[in-house]
Design an enzyme around this catalytic site. Structure first.
Site, PDB file in Angstrom:
ATOM      1  N   ASP A  15     -16.856   3.225  -3.268  1.00 57.75           N
ATOM      2  CA  ASP A  15     -15.915   3.078  -2.168  1.00 57.75           C
ATOM      3  C   ASP A  15     -16.024   1.646  -1.633  1.00 57.75           C
ATOM      4  O   ASP A  15     -16.894   0.880  -2.060  1.00 57.75           O
ATOM      5  CB  ASP A  15     -16.272   4.106  -1.088  1.00 57.75           C
ATOM      6  CG  ASP A  15     -15.410   3.995   0.141  1.00 57.75           C
ATOM      7  OD1 ASP A  15     -14.177   3.918   0.000  1.00 57.75           O
ATOM      8  OD2 ASP A  15     -15.970   3.989   1.253  1.00 57.75           O
ATOM      9  N   LYS A  56      -4.237   6.420   4.106  1.00 64.26           N
ATOM     10  CA  LYS A  56      -3.973   6.159   5.519  1.00 64.26           C
ATOM     11  C   LYS A  56      -2.782   6.941   6.074  1.00 64.26           C
ATOM     12  O   LYS A  56      -2.802   7.352   7.240  1.00 64.26           O
ATOM     13  CB  LYS A  56      -3.800   4.652   5.752  1.00 64.26           C
ATOM     14  CG  LYS A  56      -5.016   3.825   5.321  1.00 64.26           C
ATOM     15  CD  LYS A  56      -6.346   4.438   5.775  1.00 64.26           C
ATOM     16  CE  LYS A  56      -7.538   3.657   5.276  1.00 64.26           C
ATOM     17  NZ  LYS A  56      -8.805   4.408   5.400  1.00 64.26           N
TER      18      LYS A  56
END
Length: 275
Positions: A15, A56
């Site tokens: 990540d 998002k």
């Protein structure tokens, strides 16, 4: 031909925010708060951190689905937020994120040395993020100026479904030419990121202290007394329990020992899917 279990790791899928850059994962969190505020809807830092790890747009949708946030939106606009409203917030979020991403672009202490140690072992370095490509391009460029260049990067909007689904992790497997998903380990500081790795059939490592779950700067983390740190680790481990990570460690600097342990388990014939 016969199937043979891999006997050593070939790749790590890392990540970004809270794992390799941006200790405490502050960049996306603060921008969610600011984006909602521009629509006269108050969202706390703690609320904004809740769905972290998702793409998002999905993150904003999940926030809007929380009863207390939906009620604040209803008071401001006379209705609960629709998908069009989510898109409007997302479209405000994006330029704010791009504008301010550099403020939280520092590499996590020890990350560069850790990644170098992995590469000496012949391990490839893939990566993915809940950021869309427009933001990731800037994150990647900033990281490169600090010495970190991943072998491959997959943004959340480059696959049909982002986390917690496995597409981003699997896109790395394909791009890096990996023989077997069991020869990969997904490293992440969020539950959706660990679920991504699990669903991709990989080993998974959850980070308890460098990312979203603890939500502190590196200096604040280092200043914690032993009792508080132990209590926070216990809380965060409970948070990750349902996603079933194979390992939990404080930060990426603890990863080499995990890699050695996974290699030993692979050599014994163990597989991530059976644990």
């Amino acid at each position: 031909m016969q199937y043979q279990n891999p006997n050593t790791l070939q790749a790590v899928i890392l990540d970004w925010a809270g794992t390799v850059v941006d200790f405490g994962s502050f960049a996306p969190t603060q921008i969610f708060v600011e984006a909602f505020a521009e629509f006269d809807v108050q969202v706390s830092i703690e609320e904004a951190r809740g769905p972290m790890g998702m793409g998002k747009w999905d993150h904003i949708r999940t926030l809007c689905d929380q009863p207390q946030v939906a009620e604040r939106y209803r008071k401001a606009f006379g209705r609960t937020p629709t998908d069009d409203d989510v898109t409007a917030i997302y479209q405000r979020f994006m330029p704010l994120q791009i504008e301010k991403i550099a403020e939280h672009s520092a590499l996590i202490p020890g990350a560069l040395d850790t990644i170098a140690r992995l590469r000496v072992q012949g391990i490839k370095v893939g990566s993915c993020s809940g950021y869309p490509k427009q933001v990731m391009d800037k994150v990647v460029a900033l990281a490169a100026t600090n010495g970190y260049i991943a072998d491959h990067v997959v943004a959340t909007d480059e696959v049909p479904n982002g986390r917690p689904w496995p597409a981003q992790a699997l896109a790395n497997v394909i791009a890096l030419g990996i023989d077997d998903v069991a020869a990969c380990v997904k490293v992440d500081d969020t539950v959706p990121g660990i679920l991504e790795g699990r669903r991709a059939g990989m080993w998974t490592v959850a980070l308890t202290c460098s990312g979203n779950a603890l939500g502190l700067t590196y200096e604040q983390f280092r200043a914690l007394d032993a009792a508080t740190l132990a209590s926070e680790r216990k809380r965060i481990e409970a948070m990750f329990e349902g996603s079933r990570p194979h390992y939990l460690i404080d930060t990426i600097t603890d990863l080499p020992a995990v890699i050695s342990d996974i290699n030993a388990r692979l050599a014994r014939g163990e597989m991530p899917q059976s644990n």
